[in-house]
Design a protein around this motif. Structure first.
Motif, PDB file in Angstrom:
ATOM      1  N   TYR A   1       0.897  -1.322  -0.052  1.00  0.00           N
ATOM      2  CA  TYR A   1      -0.099  -0.285   0.125  1.00  0.00           C
ATOM      3  C   TYR A   1       0.834   1.427  -0.174  1.00  0.00           C
ATOM      4  CZ  TYR A   1      -3.746  -3.068   1.304  1.00  0.00           C
ATOM      5  OH  TYR A   1      -5.056  -3.770   1.163  1.00  0.00           O
TER       6      TYR A   1
ATOM      7  N   GLU B   1      -2.442   6.008   0.627  1.00  0.00           N
ATOM      8  CA  GLU B   1      -3.724   5.267   0.670  1.00  0.00           C
ATOM      9  C   GLU B   1      -4.128   4.959   1.717  1.00  0.00           C
ATOM     10  OE1 GLU B   1      -4.120   1.794  -3.147  1.00  0.00           O
ATOM     11  OE2 GLU B   1      -2.133   2.122  -1.771  1.00  0.00           O
TER      12      GLU B   1
ATOM     13  N   GLN C   1     -10.726   1.917   6.620  1.00  0.00           N
ATOM     14  CA  GLN C   1     -11.408   0.957   6.452  1.00  0.00           C
ATOM     15  C   GLN C   1     -10.112   1.120   4.074  1.00  0.00           C
ATOM     16  OE1 GLN C   1     -15.311   2.723   5.561  1.00  0.00           O
ATOM     17  NE2 GLN C   1     -15.944   0.537   5.392  1.00  0.00           N
TER      18      GLN C   1
ATOM     19  N   THR D   1     -10.365   0.670  -0.064  1.00  0.00           N
ATOM     20  CA  THR D   1     -11.367   1.208  -0.556  1.00  0.00           C
ATOM     21  C   THR D   1     -12.285  -0.425  -1.196  1.00  0.00           C
ATOM     22  OG1 THR D   1      -9.399  -0.411  -2.330  1.00  0.00           O
ATOM     23  CG2 THR D   1      -8.584   2.627  -2.257  1.00  0.00           C
ATOM     24  N   THR D   2     -11.445  -1.817  -1.029  1.00  0.00           N
ATOM     25  CA  THR D   2     -12.345  -2.749  -1.339  1.00  0.00           C
ATOM     26  C   THR D   2     -14.497  -2.755  -0.179  1.00  0.00           C
ATOM     27  OG1 THR D   2     -11.486  -4.116   0.519  1.00  0.00           O
ATOM     28  CG2 THR D   2     -10.637  -4.206  -1.826  1.00  0.00           C
ATOM     29  N   GLY D   3     -13.670  -1.636   1.022  1.00  0.00           N
ATOM     30  CA  GLY D   3     -14.689  -2.139   1.742  1.00  0.00           C
ATOM     31  C   GLY D   3     -14.700  -2.662   3.320  1.00  0.00           C
ATOM     32  N   GLN D   4     -13.513  -2.663   3.190  1.00  0.00           N
ATOM     33  CA  GLN D   4     -12.554  -3.813   4.081  1.00  0.00           C
ATOM     34  C   GLN D   4     -12.412  -3.475   5.355  1.00  0.00           C
ATOM     35  OE1 GLN D   4     -10.812  -7.399   3.339  1.00  0.00           O
ATOM     36  NE2 GLN D   4     -10.848  -8.561   5.653  1.00  0.00           N
TER      37      GLN D   4
END
Length: 392
Positions: free
Chosen positions: A82, A86, A110, A112-115
């Protein structure tokens, strides 16, 4: 002309791949058993003699650090890299602090995938340096087990080192044992947590090739997920077993958990992890802090253990008597064997997993019998252990 171009193309590909392997050794150099969902029933072949093709992956750590910083290297051993920006965005400019450890501050994030993940930032004045950061990247990129905290990525930019982990929503075991804001852990849950941790350590000792010793097992390094399943965390001072067997004057670990034999010999083995795990078992039983004279209290209680009774004196008052006395006495005997001052008389993590699995089964007998490939031993409720049958 076409032949000359082809030869030049092949040479460039070879040079590029060779350069990448210098930075990140191929994963198949250290085969890791991926299918480790239940290491107590599926035993790996890692106890066979098998040397790593690399002579000393630990000696190449500075090379690793340089490699991690190279912009053209997208990842290290398959672990996503990363950017600083980010992670800055994911943590709302590092304003979501959820804790502070020896490694440095930890932030909830959190991606970018929402995880939801946890980001550990290496403090500039941290006792754990760049080598410890790289140890975690190197090890966790190759260790896969449901009772180990999964490493999801890393960042090495702007002079900072960050690790991205699966977010463990229920925090550390220590917080549940010592923080009054949490409800007391039930006895059955404590037994399950002990078994989860034992399975994670069994995988490190017997499922990883080469075997790995953790070197810092303690309640604050045991994290709990949404379902209260336990995972072993913080591999910053972990080592391959061969490296740990070398004598060093620099004693690593945490006061209260460190194997006294390791202190006297400066040699850390699998059985040193077993000692720390025994201390952890007494923590689970008593709710007492290992860094506040827990083992002195244990030795005092042990003087009164007789005729299969006595370990219940150590029971956590927050349990309010809601525990199985037979199970608690068994766990007390098992824990006491784990902290035997002579390391060769301690059980192996493989034996411990099987023993803790037995505790969860209904028993009419006053003796639990544990059978492994290497040995058979009996442990009665008083904690009597036949050391002549112990793995040597």
């Amino acid at each position: 002309m076409a032949i000359a171009w082809y030869i030049m193309y092949r040479k460039k590909r070879f040079d590029r791949s060779h350069d990448t392997e210098k930075v990140c050794p191929r994963a198949d150099n250290h085969p890791i058993r991926i299918n480790g969902s239940d290491s107590s029933t599926v035993l790996s072949d890692s106890n066979q003699s098998r040397d790593s093709p690399r002579t000393s992956e630990w000696s190449n750590m500075p090379q690793w650090l340089e490699g991690l910083r190279r912009k053209r290297v997208a990842s290290a051993c398959g672990i996503p890299k990363y950017s600083y920006k980010e992670l800055q965005k994911a943590t709302w400019n590092f304003t979501t602090n959820i804790g502070e450890g020896a490694f440095g501050p930890v932030y909830k994030a959190q991606i970018t995938t929402g995880q939801t993940v946890a980001v550990k930032v290496l403090a500039t004045d941290s006792k754990q340096g760049a080598l410890e950061f790289l140890t975690e990247v190197l090890l966790l990129g190759r260790l896969h087990h449901r009772n180990l905290v999964n490493l999801m990525g890393y960042c090495a930019e702007r002079g900072l080192h960050m690790l991205v982990y699966v977010y463990m929503s229920n925090g550390s075991l220590a917080s549940h044992l010592y923080n009054e804001k949490h409800e007391p852990l039930t006895w059955n849950l404590r037994v399950q947590i002990a078994l989860d941790v034992a399975r994670g350590l069994e995988y490190l000792h017997y499922g990883a090739v080469p075997p790995v010793v953790h070197r810092d097992i303690k309640s604050s390094n045991i994290l709990l997920d949404h379902f209260m399943k336990a995972r072993v965390a913080d591999f910053g001072i972990s080592r391959q077993e061969k490296s740990a067997l070398h004598s060093s004057s620099d004693i690593k670990g945490t006061f209260g958990y460190v194997d006294p034999e390791y202190i006297s010999t400066s040699i850390f083995t699998k059985k040193s992890d077993v000692y720390s795990f025994g201390v952890l078992l007494f923590e689970l039983m008593s709710g007492n802090n290992a860094q506040k004279n827990l083992m002195e209290y244990v030795e005092f209680v042990a003087l009164g253990v007789e005729d299969n009774e006595g370990w219940e004196e150590i029971a956590d008052p927050r349990l309010e008597g809601k525990f199985d006395v037979q199970q608690l006495n068994f766990m007390g005997g098992l824990a006491y064997n784990c902290v035997n001052p002579v390391s060769r008389k301690r059980p192996s993590m493989r034996e411990i997993v099987l023993a803790l699995s037995e505790i969860r089964k209904p028993r009419n007998s006053e003796t639990y019998r544990v059978i492994t490939e290497e040995t058979t031993f009996e442990l009665d409720l008083q904690g009597t252990f036949d050391s002549s049958l112990t793995e040597r």
